[in-house]
Design an enzyme around this catalytic site. Structure first.
Site, PDB file in Angstrom:
ATOM      1  CE1 TYR A   1       4.828  -3.061   5.298  1.00 23.40           C
ATOM      2  CE2 TYR A   1       6.679  -3.526   6.066  1.00 23.40           C
ATOM      3  CZ  TYR A   1       6.213  -3.056   4.946  1.00 23.40           C
ATOM      4  OH  TYR A   1       6.417  -2.755   3.694  1.00 23.40           O
TER       5      TYR A   1
ATOM      6  CB  THR B   1       8.340   5.201  -2.223  1.00 23.47           C
ATOM      7  OG1 THR B   1       7.943   4.818  -0.944  1.00 23.47           O
ATOM      8  CG2 THR B   1       9.188   3.799  -2.839  1.00 23.47           C
TER       9      THR B   1
HETATM   10  N1  LIG Z   1       9.054   2.078   0.397  1.00 25.93           N
HETATM   11  C1  LIG Z   1       9.849   1.198   1.102  1.00 25.93           C
HETATM   12  O1  LIG Z   1      10.709   1.274   1.904  1.00 25.93           O
HETATM   13  C2  LIG Z   1       9.269  -0.253   1.269  1.00 25.93           C
HETATM   14  C3  LIG Z   1      10.111  -1.203   1.636  1.00 25.93           C
HETATM   15  C4  LIG Z   1       9.707  -2.691   1.465  1.00 25.93           C
HETATM   16  C5  LIG Z   1       8.405  -2.894   0.992  1.00 25.93           C
HETATM   17  N2  LIG Z   1       7.662  -1.949   0.640  1.00 25.93           N
HETATM   18  C6  LIG Z   1       6.137  -2.205  -0.057  1.00 25.93           C
HETATM   19  O2  LIG Z   1       6.388  -1.943  -1.284  1.00 25.93           O
HETATM   20  C7  LIG Z   1       4.870  -1.565  -1.750  1.00 25.93           C
HETATM   21  C8  LIG Z   1       4.663  -0.141  -2.321  1.00 25.93           C
HETATM   22  O3  LIG Z   1       5.032   0.622  -1.336  1.00 25.93           O
HETATM   23  P1  LIG Z   1       5.573   2.148  -1.672  1.00 25.93           P
HETATM   24  O4  LIG Z   1       6.849   2.296  -0.695  1.00 25.93           O
HETATM   25  O5  LIG Z   1       5.782   2.284  -3.065  1.00 25.93           O
HETATM   26  O6  LIG Z   1       4.326   2.915  -1.052  1.00 25.93           O
HETATM   27  P2  LIG Z   1       3.429   4.253  -1.574  1.00 25.93           P
HETATM   28  O7  LIG Z   1       2.688   4.337  -0.283  1.00 25.93           O
HETATM   29  O8  LIG Z   1       4.561   5.241  -2.028  1.00 25.93           O
HETATM   30  O9  LIG Z   1       2.766   3.967  -2.591  1.00 25.93           O
HETATM   31  C9  LIG Z   1       1.654   2.521  -2.369  1.00 25.93           C
HETATM   32  C10 LIG Z   1       0.363   2.933  -3.168  1.00 25.93           C
HETATM   33  O10 LIG Z   1      -0.363   1.734  -2.816  1.00 25.93           O
HETATM   34  C11 LIG Z   1      -1.780   2.364  -2.646  1.00 25.93           C
HETATM   35  N3  LIG Z   1      -2.443   1.569  -1.671  1.00 25.93           N
HETATM   36  C12 LIG Z   1      -2.285   1.339  -0.231  1.00 25.93           C
HETATM   37  N4  LIG Z   1      -3.313   0.826  -0.012  1.00 25.93           N
HETATM   38  C13 LIG Z   1      -3.861   0.273  -0.900  1.00 25.93           C
HETATM   39  C14 LIG Z   1      -5.181  -0.437  -1.046  1.00 25.93           C
HETATM   40  N5  LIG Z   1      -5.768  -1.106   0.032  1.00 25.93           N
HETATM   41  N6  LIG Z   1      -5.609  -0.740  -2.236  1.00 25.93           N
HETATM   42  C15 LIG Z   1      -5.325  -0.205  -3.437  1.00 25.93           C
HETATM   43  N7  LIG Z   1      -4.176   0.697  -3.233  1.00 25.93           N
HETATM   44  C16 LIG Z   1      -3.519   0.780  -2.083  1.00 25.93           C
HETATM   45  C17 LIG Z   1      -1.576   3.669  -2.229  1.00 25.93           C
HETATM   46  O11 LIG Z   1      -2.693   4.486  -2.472  1.00 25.93           O
HETATM   47  C18 LIG Z   1      -0.323   4.163  -2.974  1.00 25.93           C
HETATM   48  O12 LIG Z   1      -0.481   4.782  -4.379  1.00 25.93           O
HETATM   49  C19 LIG Z   1       3.946  -1.824  -0.456  1.00 25.93           C
HETATM   50  O13 LIG Z   1       3.343  -3.067  -0.232  1.00 25.93           O
HETATM   51  C20 LIG Z   1       5.079  -1.819   0.580  1.00 25.93           C
HETATM   52  O14 LIG Z   1       4.813  -2.444   1.775  1.00 25.93           O
HETATM   53  C21 LIG Z   1       8.083  -0.603   0.524  1.00 25.93           C
END
Ligand SMILES: NC(=O)c1ccc[n+]([C@@H]2O[C@H](COP(=O)([O-])OP(=O)(O)OC[C@H]3O[C@@H](n4cnc5c(N)ncnc54)[C@H](O)[C@@H]3O)[C@@H](O)[C@H]2O)c1
Length: 265
Positions: free
Chosen positions: A161, A196
């Site tokens: 990651y 999230t």
């Molecule tokens: N939640 C955290 O703590 C956190 C921290 C740092 C970064 N992020 C990043 O933020 C972004 C969103 O994360 P989140 O926590 O909201 O996740 P989440 O799982 O709540 O939502 C992510 C969404 O992306 C969609 N998705 C995943 N793979 C996909 C693909 N190949 N094509 C299209 N849609 C796809 C999923 O269906 C989901 O609806 C991600 O890039 C994640 O790496 C999250």
């Protein structure tokens, strides 16, 4: 692409948000609608996407949706064609969709590496590649990549990651350099731990509630807590919009100070 509205005569700016069905992407959709954008929401999960789109329309938003897995490069091109055909423009891409695969270099398989790089790096780049011609046609536009605080600091057990999210920062700077003089701004946010659907779903399976997650994560960063999705969306909206008109190539940590916390803090 589904459109619940009639063909729009609006001149409101248009944002394409990937991974918009849940978490940070959904919060971005609400935020950008609140700022007057029309939003094209895409996600690989059609049911959750439809539910999110319904809620945002009920809240007054003008919404297009399409099911899109960002690893499908031709489908990314199709999505932009559909947005332009419906609304005639594209102003902003929020490249948010991403996955987390835990594990170190030695306890994961090359297929895991390929999968995470295909989504978090290549898929993210496919979306930018598809969006760029539309932005260039307008001589202006912005891209906001959603990376992670894990791109900035070393952590244990998250090598795949971390490397995938660090690569997105290289993409950010490179595209900012390539397209700056064409009026395109490219920036990234690095969220810290954020409450999230990703976390809620995983913990709900273990019987843990949102309130319990907040309790368990007390002490995180300098603010002593994890983020709520709208706090990340606010930073994304800033970078996407006119208030950041002279900001490009930047990486904004939205991590409650996690990345600058010293050992004795
Ligand atoms: N939640 C955290 O703590 C956190 C921290 C740092 C970064 N992020 C990043 O933020 C972004 C969103 O994360 P989140 O926590 O909201 O996740 P989440 O799982 O709540 O939502 C992510 C969404 O992306 C969609 N998705 C995943 N793979 C996909 C693909 N190949 N094509 C299209 N849609 C796809 C999923 O269906 C989901 O609806 C991600 O890039 C994640 O790496 C999250």
């Amino acid at each position: 692409m589904t459109d619940s509205t009639t063909k729009s005569q609006s001149t409101a700016p248009v944002a394409w948000i990937t991974g918009a069905a849940a978490g940070i992407g959904r919060a971005c959709a609400y935020r950008l609608v609140g700022e007057g954008y029309r939003v094209a929401l895409t996600d690989r999960d059609p049911d959750r996407l439809a539910e999110t789109a319904r809620e945002i329309r009920e809240a007054g938003g003008e919404v297009l949706t399409t099911t899109l897995d960002i690893t499908d490069a031709p489908a990314c091109d199709d999505t932009v064609r559909q947005i332009r055909s419906a609304w005639g423009r594209l102003d902003t891409l929020v490249a948010n969709a991403g996955v987390q695969i835990g594990g170190t270099l030695t306890d994961t398989a090359p297929e895991d590496w390929q999968r995470i790089l295909e989504v978090n790096l290549n898929g993210t780049a496919y979306c930018a590649r598809s969006a760029l011609p539309a932005l260039l046609d307008q001589d202006r536009g912005s891209i906001v990549f959603v990376s992670s605080v894990n791109a900035l600091v070393g952590t244990t057990g998250m090598t795949l990651y971390d490397m995938s999210k660090a690569a997105v920062l290289g993409l950010t700077r490179s595209l900012a350099a390539e397209y700056g003089e064409s009026g395109i701004r490219v920036n990234a946010v690095c969220p810290g731990n954020t409450l999230t659907d990703f976390h809620l779903d995983a913990m709900a399976a273990k019987g843990v509630t949102a309130g319990e997650i907040r309790d368990m994560t007390r002490g995180y960063g300098l603010l002593g807590r994890i983020a709520e999705p709208p706090e990340i969306a606010a930073a994304i909206a800033f970078l996407a919009g006119p208030d950041a008109s002279f900001v490009t190539g930047q990486v904004l940590a939205v991590d409650g100070g996690y990345s600058v916390k010293g050992a004795d803090a």
